[in-house]
Design a protein around this motif. Sequence first.
Motif, mmCIF file in Angstrom:
data_model
loop_
_atom_site.group_PDB
_atom_site.id
_atom_site.type_symbol
_atom_site.label_atom_id
_atom_site.label_comp_id
_atom_site.label_asym_id
_atom_site.label_seq_id
_atom_site.Cartn_x
_atom_site.Cartn_y
_atom_site.Cartn_z
ATOM 1 N N ALA A 4 1.315 -1.338 0.115
ATOM 2 C CA ALA A 4 0.289 0.127 0.297
ATOM 3 C C ALA A 4 1.251 1.112 0.215
ATOM 4 C CB ALA A 4 -0.640 -0.132 1.239
ATOM 5 N N ALA A 5 0.720 2.323 -0.999
ATOM 6 C CA ALA A 5 1.044 3.512 -0.229
ATOM 7 C C ALA A 5 1.225 4.509 0.904
ATOM 8 C CB ALA A 5 0.704 4.976 -0.957
ATOM 9 N N ASP A 6 2.500 4.917 1.496
ATOM 10 C CA ASP A 6 2.901 5.039 2.417
ATOM 11 C C ASP A 6 1.706 6.551 3.018
ATOM 12 O OD1 ASP A 6 4.779 3.881 2.392
ATOM 13 O OD2 ASP A 6 7.044 5.372 1.873
ATOM 14 N N LEU A 7 1.286 6.690 3.909
ATOM 15 C CA LEU A 7 0.900 7.558 4.880
ATOM 16 C C LEU A 7 1.408 8.995 4.374
ATOM 17 C CD1 LEU A 7 -0.174 6.153 7.697
ATOM 18 C CD2 LEU A 7 -1.489 6.530 6.329
ATOM 19 N N SER A 8 0.705 9.524 4.203
ATOM 20 C CA SER A 8 0.678 11.292 4.219
ATOM 21 C C SER A 8 1.952 11.494 5.136
ATOM 22 C CB SER A 8 0.366 12.611 3.546
ATOM 23 O OG SER A 8 -0.681 12.374 4.690
ATOM 24 N N GLU A 9 2.606 12.709 5.736
ATOM 25 C CA GLU A 9 3.250 13.493 6.221
ATOM 26 C C GLU A 9 1.721 13.725 7.788
ATOM 27 O OE1 GLU A 9 5.968 13.542 8.144
ATOM 28 O OE2 GLU A 9 7.088 12.148 6.425
ATOM 29 N N PHE A 10 0.736 14.782 6.718
ATOM 30 C CA PHE A 10 -0.348 15.552 7.566
ATOM 31 C C PHE A 10 -0.761 13.801 8.182
ATOM 32 C CE2 PHE A 10 -4.416 15.863 7.431
ATOM 33 C CZ PHE A 10 -4.678 16.820 9.024
ATOM 34 N N HIS A 11 -0.871 13.086 8.051
ATOM 35 C CA HIS A 11 -1.888 11.741 8.671
ATOM 36 C C HIS A 11 -0.625 11.410 10.250
ATOM 37 C CE1 HIS A 11 -5.308 11.967 6.082
ATOM 38 N NE2 HIS A 11 -4.612 11.318 4.982
ATOM 39 N N ARG A 12 0.552 11.116 9.359
ATOM 40 C CA ARG A 12 1.514 10.931 10.644
ATOM 41 C C ARG A 12 1.426 11.791 11.728
ATOM 42 N NH1 ARG A 12 5.753 6.890 8.797
ATOM 43 N NH2 ARG A 12 5.255 6.000 6.390
ATOM 44 N N GLY A 13 1.129 12.976 11.340
ATOM 45 C CA GLY A 13 1.226 13.898 12.384
ATOM 46 C C GLY A 13 0.262 13.723 13.275
ATOM 47 N N VAL A 32 -7.672 8.510 11.002
ATOM 48 C CA VAL A 32 -7.072 8.472 9.778
ATOM 49 C C VAL A 32 -8.013 7.624 9.000
ATOM 50 C CG1 VAL A 32 -4.317 8.827 9.323
ATOM 51 C CG2 VAL A 32 -5.382 9.387 11.842
ATOM 52 N N GLY A 33 -7.899 6.192 8.884
ATOM 53 C CA GLY A 33 -8.229 5.864 7.861
ATOM 54 C C GLY A 33 -7.135 4.966 7.662
ATOM 55 N N CYS A 34 -6.894 3.948 8.535
ATOM 56 C CA CYS A 34 -5.513 2.867 8.228
ATOM 57 C C CYS A 34 -5.676 2.407 9.053
ATOM 58 C CB CYS A 34 -4.328 3.715 8.427
ATOM 59 S SG CYS A 34 -3.511 4.498 10.187
ATOM 60 N N SER A 35 -4.934 1.187 8.988
ATOM 61 C CA SER A 35 -4.746 0.072 9.380
ATOM 62 C C SER A 35 -4.445 0.415 11.499
ATOM 63 C CB SER A 35 -3.880 -0.978 9.797
ATOM 64 O OG SER A 35 -2.618 -0.797 9.501
ATOM 65 N N ARG A 36 -5.088 -0.890 12.147
ATOM 66 C CA ARG A 36 -4.643 -0.468 13.494
ATOM 67 C C ARG A 36 -2.387 -0.898 13.559
ATOM 68 N NH1 ARG A 36 -6.009 -4.173 16.996
ATOM 69 N NH2 ARG A 36 -5.981 -2.488 18.872
ATOM 70 N N ASP A 51 10.690 10.713 14.689
ATOM 71 C CA ASP A 51 10.773 11.141 13.938
ATOM 72 C C ASP A 51 9.720 10.263 13.052
ATOM 73 O OD1 ASP A 51 11.150 11.764 11.062
ATOM 74 O OD2 ASP A 51 12.486 10.767 9.951
ATOM 75 N N THR A 52 8.704 10.588 12.178
ATOM 76 C CA THR A 52 8.403 8.975 11.202
ATOM 77 C C THR A 52 8.245 9.573 10.164
ATOM 78 O OG1 THR A 52 6.308 11.207 11.275
ATOM 79 C CG2 THR A 52 6.547 10.500 13.181
ATOM 80 N N SER A 53 8.997 10.459 9.236
ATOM 81 C CA SER A 53 9.075 10.622 8.040
ATOM 82 C C SER A 53 9.719 9.005 7.424
ATOM 83 C CB SER A 53 10.348 10.847 7.466
ATOM 84 O OG SER A 53 11.406 10.583 7.947
ATOM 85 N N SER A 54 8.447 8.206 5.962
ATOM 86 C CA SER A 54 9.440 7.000 5.710
ATOM 87 C C SER A 54 11.066 7.191 4.949
ATOM 88 C CB SER A 54 8.231 6.472 4.631
ATOM 89 O OG SER A 54 8.520 5.313 4.233
ATOM 90 N N ARG A 55 11.532 5.920 4.438
ATOM 91 C CA ARG A 55 12.355 6.033 4.235
ATOM 92 C C ARG A 55 12.635 4.730 3.089
ATOM 93 N NH1 ARG A 55 14.402 9.346 7.707
ATOM 94 N NH2 ARG A 55 15.509 9.090 9.071
ATOM 95 N N ARG A 56 11.073 4.677 2.818
ATOM 96 C CA ARG A 56 11.016 3.771 1.453
ATOM 97 C C ARG A 56 11.252 4.276 0.152
ATOM 98 N NH1 ARG A 56 5.212 0.242 0.646
ATOM 99 N NH2 ARG A 56 5.026 1.596 -0.135
ATOM 100 N N GLN A 57 12.080 3.922 -0.564
ATOM 101 C CA GLN A 57 12.673 4.453 -1.493
ATOM 102 C C GLN A 57 12.196 3.998 -2.690
ATOM 103 O OE1 GLN A 57 15.523 6.896 -2.303
ATOM 104 N NE2 GLN A 57 15.333 7.237 0.207
#
Length: 88
Positions: A4-13, A32-36, A51-57
């Motif tokens: 699945a696509a990564d969550l946006s920074e807004f949703h992570r916040g 948020v509309g995501c899984s537990r 930090d909550t940023s995604s490292r996925r490239q």
Amino acid sequence: MGKAADLSEFHRGQIVMARRLGTSITETARLVGCSRSAVVSIHAKWINDGDTSSRRQGVGRPRVIKEKGRRRLSRLVKQNRRQTVGLS
């Protein structure tokens, strides 16, 4: 089956703030509309790393034709659809 696509920074916040305010994992996931499991992993990452940023490239093979070449090819095809490519 792809990831699945990564969550946006807004949703992570939103996840971090909701958990800090004492909202349950289930309620946060519903908000948020995501899984537990996504809520748990993002909150744990924030607790451990701050930090909550995604490292996925991007994965996969690199593109053969760059953007400039793609535009040029598109222009040539629009001019003459039946033209063949001359090998040099």
